[in-house]
Write a protein that holds these residues in place. Sequence first.
Motif, PDB file in Angstrom:
ATOM      1  N   GLU A 127       5.251  -8.500   4.835  1.00  0.00           N
ATOM      2  CA  GLU A 127       4.805  -7.449   3.913  1.00  0.00           C
ATOM      3  C   GLU A 127       4.830  -6.050   4.538  1.00  0.00           C
ATOM      4  OE1 GLU A 127       1.411  -8.382   1.312  1.00  0.00           O
ATOM      5  OE2 GLU A 127       1.354 -10.353   2.276  1.00  0.00           O
ATOM      6  N   LEU A 128       5.854  -5.777   5.345  1.00  0.00           N
ATOM      7  CA  LEU A 128       5.967  -4.451   5.950  1.00  0.00           C
ATOM      8  C   LEU A 128       6.980  -3.558   5.235  1.00  0.00           C
ATOM      9  CD1 LEU A 128       5.825  -5.303   9.770  1.00  0.00           C
ATOM     10  CD2 LEU A 128       3.968  -4.586   8.256  1.00  0.00           C
ATOM     11  N   GLY A 129       7.708  -4.085   4.263  1.00  0.00           N
ATOM     12  CA  GLY A 129       8.621  -3.274   3.475  1.00  0.00           C
ATOM     13  C   GLY A 129       9.694  -2.608   4.309  1.00  0.00           C
ATOM     14  N   ASP A 130       9.923  -1.323   4.040  1.00  0.00           N
ATOM     15  CA  ASP A 130      10.981  -0.577   4.728  1.00  0.00           C
ATOM     16  C   ASP A 130      10.704  -0.392   6.221  1.00  0.00           C
ATOM     17  OD1 ASP A 130      12.263  -0.331   2.310  1.00  0.00           O
ATOM     18  OD2 ASP A 130      11.495   1.680   1.886  1.00  0.00           O
ATOM     19  N   GLU A 131       9.456  -0.578   6.632  1.00  0.00           N
ATOM     20  CA  GLU A 131       9.086  -0.396   8.040  1.00  0.00           C
ATOM     21  C   GLU A 131       9.329  -1.658   8.871  1.00  0.00           C
ATOM     22  OE1 GLU A 131       7.874   2.626   9.244  1.00  0.00           O
ATOM     23  OE2 GLU A 131       8.457   3.284   7.234  1.00  0.00           O
ATOM     24  N   PHE A 146       0.814  -1.222   0.000  1.00  0.00           N
ATOM     25  CA  PHE A 146       0.000   0.000   0.000  1.00  0.00           C
ATOM     26  C   PHE A 146       0.844   1.267   0.000  1.00  0.00           C
ATOM     27  CE2 PHE A 146      -3.571  -2.678   1.649  1.00  0.00           C
ATOM     28  CZ  PHE A 146      -4.504  -2.309   0.703  1.00  0.00           C
ATOM     29  N   GLY A 147       2.127   1.138   0.348  1.00  0.00           N
ATOM     30  CA  GLY A 147       2.979   2.318   0.379  1.00  0.00           C
ATOM     31  C   GLY A 147       2.856   3.121   1.653  1.00  0.00           C
ATOM     32  N   GLY A 148       2.755   2.429   2.790  1.00  0.00           N
ATOM     33  CA  GLY A 148       2.666   3.108   4.072  1.00  0.00           C
ATOM     34  C   GLY A 148       1.244   3.181   4.596  1.00  0.00           C
ATOM     35  N   PHE A 149       1.119   3.710   5.823  1.00  0.00           N
ATOM     36  CA  PHE A 149      -0.174   3.734   6.500  1.00  0.00           C
ATOM     37  C   PHE A 149      -1.196   4.600   5.768  1.00  0.00           C
ATOM     38  CE2 PHE A 149      -2.916   5.337  10.086  1.00  0.00           C
ATOM     39  CZ  PHE A 149      -3.639   4.160  10.217  1.00  0.00           C
ATOM     40  N   GLU A 150      -0.768   5.740   5.251  1.00  0.00           N
ATOM     41  CA  GLU A 150      -1.700   6.587   4.498  1.00  0.00           C
ATOM     42  C   GLU A 150      -2.203   5.856   3.260  1.00  0.00           C
ATOM     43  OE1 GLU A 150      -3.079   9.472   5.361  1.00  0.00           O
ATOM     44  OE2 GLU A 150      -2.042   9.150   7.272  1.00  0.00           O
ATOM     45  N   HIS A 170       9.208  -4.559  13.968  1.00  0.00           N
ATOM     46  CA  HIS A 170       9.552  -5.738  14.760  1.00  0.00           C
ATOM     47  C   HIS A 170      10.265  -5.341  16.052  1.00  0.00           C
ATOM     48  CE1 HIS A 170       8.564  -7.974  11.073  1.00  0.00           C
ATOM     49  NE2 HIS A 170       8.390  -8.995  11.881  1.00  0.00           N
ATOM     50  N   GLN A 171      11.096  -4.318  15.989  1.00  0.00           N
ATOM     51  CA  GLN A 171      11.722  -3.813  17.206  1.00  0.00           C
ATOM     52  C   GLN A 171      10.672  -3.289  18.182  1.00  0.00           C
ATOM     53  OE1 GLN A 171      14.443  -0.903  15.562  1.00  0.00           O
ATOM     54  NE2 GLN A 171      16.208  -2.284  15.696  1.00  0.00           N
ATOM     55  N   ASN A 172       9.691  -2.564  17.655  1.00  0.00           N
ATOM     56  CA  ASN A 172       8.638  -1.999  18.508  1.00  0.00           C
ATOM     57  C   ASN A 172       7.839  -3.096  19.212  1.00  0.00           C
ATOM     58  OD1 ASN A 172       9.360   0.576  17.752  1.00  0.00           O
ATOM     59  ND2 ASN A 172       7.735   0.807  16.220  1.00  0.00           N
TER      60      ASN A 172
END
Length: 423
Positions: A345-349, A183-187, A354-356
């Motif tokens: 499927e989290l991409g760059d995030e 989706f390209g991020g949360f937005e 995963h740390q969070n």
Amino acid sequence: MNIEQFYPLFLQAGKVTIDSRKIAENDIFFAFSGDNFNAATIAEKAIDEGALAVIVEQQEFENRDKNIFYVPSTLDFLQQLAIYHRSKLSIPFIGLTGSNGKTTTKELIHAVLSEKYNVQYTSGNLNNHIGVPLTILSIKPEHEMAVIEMGANHQKEIEFLSAISKPDFGYITNFGKAHLEGFGGFEGVIKGKSELYDYLKNNHKTIIVNENDPIQTEKTENYSPVITFGKESSDYNFESFSEEHFVGLSYNGMKAVSKLTGDYNFTNLCAAASLGLHFGISFEKIKYALELYTPTNMRSQVVKNNGRTMVLDTYNANPSSMTASLNNFVTFEGSKTIIIGDMLELGDESEKEHQNILKLAKDLGFNEIITVGKHFKAVNPSDLAFENTASVIEYLKDHKIQAENILLKGSRGVALEKLIDFI
């Protein structure tokens, strides 16, 4: 072969299938071509064994005398047939999507509406560009309602599925951090899921709104018609409570206790109850349906055995659902072990998310934290960080978990359910 010519034959069929292993007498078989198997090669065998018709996309396999029909694309023909069939149906269609809780909500809505109506609904997780058409094509004259689940991991997918299913009512369960890569991020998630709102608004259809969700209220502000729940001023107002680990809702003094765990399931129950009330079902019957519904699909499923409680939530995971699951599980009484798998499927995030989650798990003070998957292993220096389920199984053979409560939560691709027999 065009749709109008083929439709009378479709109306004679028992069902439509794309699975060569499940062809029954009088079925229509869509022979999809795959990398490893071209189903068109068994077209004549399917007919000889009782299939009513077969659709193939290689002209050399066509045999109209045997009802084997060539089309340029089996997928396109399947979708176009579903659209044509939908145009002939006048029953209410309820469409739903969202980042978390789609399948549970769909099943709850089906359970409630089935108290009064003959309802067809999405089977399992057949919620994509193939599954939605198959669901629509499974609707028979005896059905009085349809509940269609729509999944997506990219922009424009919900728009496309809405155009196929043409829902009269629509509900977005929530907007969460799922499929961020696609989706390209949360937005992008908000934009993609809101394609259902776009369809409903453009066609003057009804939106179900959880008025405690600020994104839902913002996206539907000043729109009508809506069915609302969540606040005292809403069309339907429910109160949340819990008994042991199970979430319930009360309405006008009547209580219904589900077999679902987690406060996050409260809004799923509310959506189902709101639709039931809207369609004239008494809360007594809604209560019966909600209390009878038993999750068996690895989604918020609670299993008790030998004095221990296991929560199975292994069908999907993203930062939003993982956070909710951990915050819910920490409220269980007694010692607690969590086994959490990678969120895909989290991409760059991915690394940050995963740390969070790992930090949250440590802050919540679980007795034991086991992580599974390369993404968690990259951020978890613990000896209890495993790269795959096979490694965990080997560990569990020699190290029995002693905790009174065990949570399994991870993405489908991690397959944490394989651990159950070793716990």
